[in-house]
Design a protein around this motif. Structure first.
Motif, PDB file in Angstrom:
ATOM      1  N   UNK A 156       0.944  -1.206  -0.150  1.00  0.00           N
ATOM      2  CA  UNK A 156      -0.129  -0.071   0.028  1.00  0.00           C
ATOM      3  C   UNK A 156       0.918   1.210  -0.156  1.00  0.00           C
ATOM      4  N   UNK A 157       0.412   2.295  -0.843  1.00  0.00           N
ATOM      5  CA  UNK A 157       1.219   3.679  -0.663  1.00  0.00           C
ATOM      6  C   UNK A 157       1.282   4.002   0.463  1.00  0.00           C
ATOM      7  N   UNK A 158       2.533   4.515   0.833  1.00  0.00           N
ATOM      8  CA  UNK A 158       2.608   5.505   2.209  1.00  0.00           C
ATOM      9  C   UNK A 158       3.204   6.991   1.697  1.00  0.00           C
ATOM     10  N   UNK A 159       3.454   7.711   2.697  1.00  0.00           N
ATOM     11  CA  UNK A 159       3.800   9.134   2.295  1.00  0.00           C
ATOM     12  C   UNK A 159       4.946   9.161   1.493  1.00  0.00           C
ATOM     13  N   UNK A 160       6.113   8.160   2.056  1.00  0.00           N
ATOM     14  CA  UNK A 160       7.407   7.931   1.292  1.00  0.00           C
ATOM     15  C   UNK A 160       7.296   7.542  -0.308  1.00  0.00           C
ATOM     16  N   UNK A 161       6.386   6.504  -0.450  1.00  0.00           N
ATOM     17  CA  UNK A 161       6.158   5.758  -1.685  1.00  0.00           C
ATOM     18  C   UNK A 161       5.367   6.790  -2.636  1.00  0.00           C
ATOM     19  N   UNK A 162       4.836   7.663  -1.946  1.00  0.00           N
ATOM     20  CA  UNK A 162       3.667   8.498  -2.714  1.00  0.00           C
ATOM     21  C   UNK A 162       4.283   9.912  -3.301  1.00  0.00           C
ATOM     22  N   UNK A 163       5.747  10.056  -2.930  1.00  0.00           N
ATOM     23  CA  UNK A 163       6.548  11.062  -3.338  1.00  0.00           C
ATOM     24  C   UNK A 163       6.682  10.988  -4.739  1.00  0.00           C
ATOM     25  N   UNK A 164       6.660  11.930  -5.853  1.00  0.00           N
ATOM     26  CA  UNK A 164       6.665  11.794  -7.221  1.00  0.00           C
ATOM     27  C   UNK A 164       7.999  11.097  -7.494  1.00  0.00           C
ATOM     28  N   UNK A 165       7.682  10.133  -8.622  1.00  0.00           N
ATOM     29  CA  UNK A 165       8.521   9.503  -9.228  1.00  0.00           C
ATOM     30  C   UNK A 165       9.121   8.060  -8.569  1.00  0.00           C
ATOM     31  N   UNK A 166       8.329   8.184  -7.273  1.00  0.00           N
ATOM     32  CA  UNK A 166       8.841   6.862  -6.277  1.00  0.00           C
ATOM     33  C   UNK A 166       8.143   5.431  -6.944  1.00  0.00           C
ATOM     34  N   UNK A 167       7.069   5.738  -7.148  1.00  0.00           N
ATOM     35  CA  UNK A 167       6.369   4.384  -7.924  1.00  0.00           C
ATOM     36  C   UNK A 167       6.751   3.974  -9.092  1.00  0.00           C
ATOM     37  N   UNK A 168       7.227   5.096  -9.805  1.00  0.00           N
ATOM     38  CA  UNK A 168       7.803   4.794 -11.132  1.00  0.00           C
ATOM     39  C   UNK A 168       8.879   4.023 -11.107  1.00  0.00           C
ATOM     40  N   UNK A 169       9.892   4.513 -10.228  1.00  0.00           N
ATOM     41  CA  UNK A 169      11.024   3.845 -10.032  1.00  0.00           C
ATOM     42  C   UNK A 169      10.972   2.434  -9.458  1.00  0.00           C
ATOM     43  N   UNK A 170       9.867   2.196  -8.586  1.00  0.00           N
ATOM     44  CA  UNK A 170       9.720   0.821  -8.203  1.00  0.00           C
ATOM     45  C   UNK A 170       9.171  -0.182  -9.038  1.00  0.00           C
ATOM     46  N   UNK A 171       8.290   0.560  -9.739  1.00  0.00           N
ATOM     47  CA  UNK A 171       7.547  -0.005 -10.856  1.00  0.00           C
ATOM     48  C   UNK A 171       8.649  -0.802 -11.881  1.00  0.00           C
ATOM     49  N   UNK A 172       9.553  -0.284 -12.064  1.00  0.00           N
ATOM     50  CA  UNK A 172      10.548  -0.794 -12.911  1.00  0.00           C
ATOM     51  C   UNK A 172      11.062  -2.213 -12.714  1.00  0.00           C
ATOM     52  N   UNK A 173      10.997  -2.501 -11.453  1.00  0.00           N
ATOM     53  CA  UNK A 173      11.378  -3.802 -10.972  1.00  0.00           C
ATOM     54  C   UNK A 173      10.320  -4.754 -11.078  1.00  0.00           C
ATOM     55  N   UNK A 174       8.941  -4.347 -11.439  1.00  0.00           N
ATOM     56  CA  UNK A 174       7.737  -5.144 -11.439  1.00  0.00           C
ATOM     57  C   UNK A 174       6.677  -5.133 -10.465  1.00  0.00           C
ATOM     58  N   UNK A 175       7.451  -4.569  -9.218  1.00  0.00           N
ATOM     59  CA  UNK A 175       6.662  -4.363  -7.835  1.00  0.00           C
ATOM     60  C   UNK A 175       5.790  -3.325  -8.062  1.00  0.00           C
ATOM     61  N   UNK A 176       4.362  -3.500  -7.469  1.00  0.00           N
ATOM     62  CA  UNK A 176       3.406  -2.532  -7.762  1.00  0.00           C
ATOM     63  C   UNK A 176       2.907  -2.070  -6.246  1.00  0.00           C
ATOM     64  N   UNK A 177       2.784  -0.684  -6.115  1.00  0.00           N
ATOM     65  CA  UNK A 177       2.314  -0.119  -4.924  1.00  0.00           C
ATOM     66  C   UNK A 177       0.843   0.244  -4.974  1.00  0.00           C
ATOM     67  N   UNK A 178      -0.131  -0.416  -4.275  1.00  0.00           N
ATOM     68  CA  UNK A 178      -1.424  -0.104  -4.672  1.00  0.00           C
ATOM     69  C   UNK A 178      -1.897   1.291  -3.738  1.00  0.00           C
ATOM     70  N   UNK A 179      -2.772   1.982  -4.314  1.00  0.00           N
ATOM     71  CA  UNK A 179      -3.361   3.018  -3.557  1.00  0.00           C
ATOM     72  C   UNK A 179      -4.034   2.653  -2.351  1.00  0.00           C
ATOM     73  N   UNK A 180      -4.301   3.282  -1.328  1.00  0.00           N
ATOM     74  CA  UNK A 180      -5.032   2.624  -0.211  1.00  0.00           C
ATOM     75  C   UNK A 180      -6.262   2.019  -0.657  1.00  0.00           C
ATOM     76  N   UNK A 181      -7.078   2.699  -1.674  1.00  0.00           N
ATOM     77  CA  UNK A 181      -8.497   2.110  -1.623  1.00  0.00           C
ATOM     78  C   UNK A 181      -8.468   1.033  -2.977  1.00  0.00           C
ATOM     79  N   UNK A 182      -7.649   0.884  -3.755  1.00  0.00           N
ATOM     80  CA  UNK A 182      -7.395   0.050  -4.917  1.00  0.00           C
ATOM     81  C   UNK A 182      -8.225  -1.386  -4.652  1.00  0.00           C
ATOM     82  N   UNK A 183      -7.422  -2.020  -3.719  1.00  0.00           N
ATOM     83  CA  UNK A 183      -7.774  -3.296  -3.482  1.00  0.00           C
ATOM     84  C   UNK A 183      -9.380  -3.574  -2.582  1.00  0.00           C
ATOM     85  N   UNK A 184      -9.494  -2.564  -1.833  1.00  0.00           N
ATOM     86  CA  UNK A 184     -10.758  -2.722  -1.234  1.00  0.00           C
ATOM     87  C   UNK A 184     -11.965  -2.259  -2.222  1.00  0.00           C
ATOM     88  N   UNK A 185     -11.608  -1.135  -2.796  1.00  0.00           N
ATOM     89  CA  UNK A 185     -12.902  -0.913  -3.809  1.00  0.00           C
ATOM     90  C   UNK A 185     -13.314  -2.171  -4.986  1.00  0.00           C
TER      91      UNK A 185
END
Ligand SMILES: C[S@@+](CC[C@H](N)C(=O)[O-])C[C@H]1O[C@@H](n2cnc3c(N)ncnc32)[C@H](O)[C@@H]1O
Length: 222
Positions: A157-186
Motif C-alpha cells: 500500500x502507498x505511504x507518504x514516502x512511496x507517494x512522493x513523485x517518481x517513487x512508484x515509477x522507479x519501484x515499478x521498473x522492478x515489476x513491484x506494484x504499490x497499490x493506492x489505499x482504496x484500490x484493493x478494497x474498492x
C-alpha cells in the motif's frame, strides 16, 4: 517483457531461499522500521492455522509456506490447495511442504481452475504486487469463494514516502506494484465482497473480506 520480479519468481535458486530467508526479511521491510507487519503476520498465521474442516485455496502459494501452515491446522476432510504458475516454486513446495492435507497445482491466478463458490477460505498473500494485471485476480478470488466464505489478502500500500513523485515509477521498473489505499478494497467491493477490513502496517496492507450469502445443505445459493 518479463520484469525482474517475475523472473525472480521463476528462478530455481530463489525458490530455494524464498521461505526461510527472503520472506521473513521482506516481511520486516514492510514495517517502516517497526514490527507491525511481523506482528500482524504472526496473528494471521495463528488465525489461518486454526483447526477446522475447511476447504482452503492459497493463490500464488510460492513454495507452499502458508499452504502447509494452513493444511497442518485442518481437521476432518479439510484440505488446502496451493496454486502457482512458477514451476521452481512448486517443485520446492512438493519437496518441503507436501503434507497430508496440502495439494499443489500449477495454474494462473487470472483463471483459477475451480468452479464458482467452491472454497471456505481463499488467501492471496504477498503476490498481487508482483502480478502485472492484478485486479482481475481479485475478482477470481471472490468468484471461487463460497457464499459466507472469507478472502484474505496481503499486499503493498502507498505511504507518504512511496507517494512522493517518481517513487512508484522507479519501484515499478522492478515489476513491484504499490497499490493506492482504496484500490484493493474498492475492487473487492465491486466484485461483491462485504465486511471488508483493511489493516495497514507501514508499506503493507492486510485485507479480510467475506462473500455474502450462504449455501443450503443441497449446495444451492441462498
Ligand atoms: C512472493 S511469492 C508469495 C508466496 C507466498 N504466498 C507467501 O506469502 O510467501 C509470489 C508468488 O506469486 C506467484 N505468481 C505471480 N503471478 C502469478 C500468477 N499470475 N498466477 C499464479 N501465481 C503467480 C509467483 O510465482 C510467486 O511464487
Amino acid at each position: 517483457m518479463e520484469s525482474i520480479s517475475q523472473r525472480l519468481m521463476r528462478n530455481a535458486a530463489f525458490a530455494e531461499i524464498y521461505e526461510n530467508l527472503w520472506r521473513p526479511t521482506f516481511t520486516r521491510l514492510f514495517s517502516l522500521g517497526g514490527r507491525a507487519t511481523e506482528d500482524y503476520d504472526r496473528a494471521l498465521r495463528a488465525y489461518l492455522s486454526r483447526p477446522g474442516d475447511r476447504l482452503v485455496l492459497d493463490v500464488a502459494c510460492g513454495p507452499g509456506n502458508y499452504t502447509r501452515l494452513i493444511a497442518d491446522g485442518l481437521t476432518g476432510d479439510g484440505r488446502c490447495i496451493g496454486i502457482d504458475f512458477s514451476a521452481p516454486m512448486l517443485a520446492r513446495a512438493a519437496r518441503t511442504n507436501a503434507v497430508d492435507r496440502a495439494a499443489f497445482l500449477r495454474a494462473d491466478a487470472h483463471s483459477i481452475p475451480f468452479e464458482d463458490n467452491t472454497f471456505d477460505v481463499v488467501t492471496c498473500l504477498a503476490a498481487l504486487y508482483l502480478i502485472p494485471d492484478p485486479l482481475p485476480v481479485v475478482d477470481e478470488l471472490v468468484r471461487v469463494t463460497r457464499p459466507g466464505g472469507e478472502i484474505v489478502i496481503f499486499t503493498s500500500v502507498a505511504t507518504v514516502v512511496t507517494s512522493l513523485p517518481g517513487v512508484q515509477r522507479v519501484v515499478g521498473l522492478t515489476g513491484f506494484r504499490i497499490f493506492d489505499e482504496d484500490t484493493i478494497t474498492d475492487r473487492l467491493r465491486a466484485a461483491g465482497a462485504v465486511g471488508i477490513e483493511q489493516t495497514i502496517t507501514g508499506h503493507g496492507q492486510y485485507v479480510l473480506a467475506v462473500k455474502p450469502g450462504s449455501m443450503s445443505t443441497s449446495g444451492d445459493l441462498q
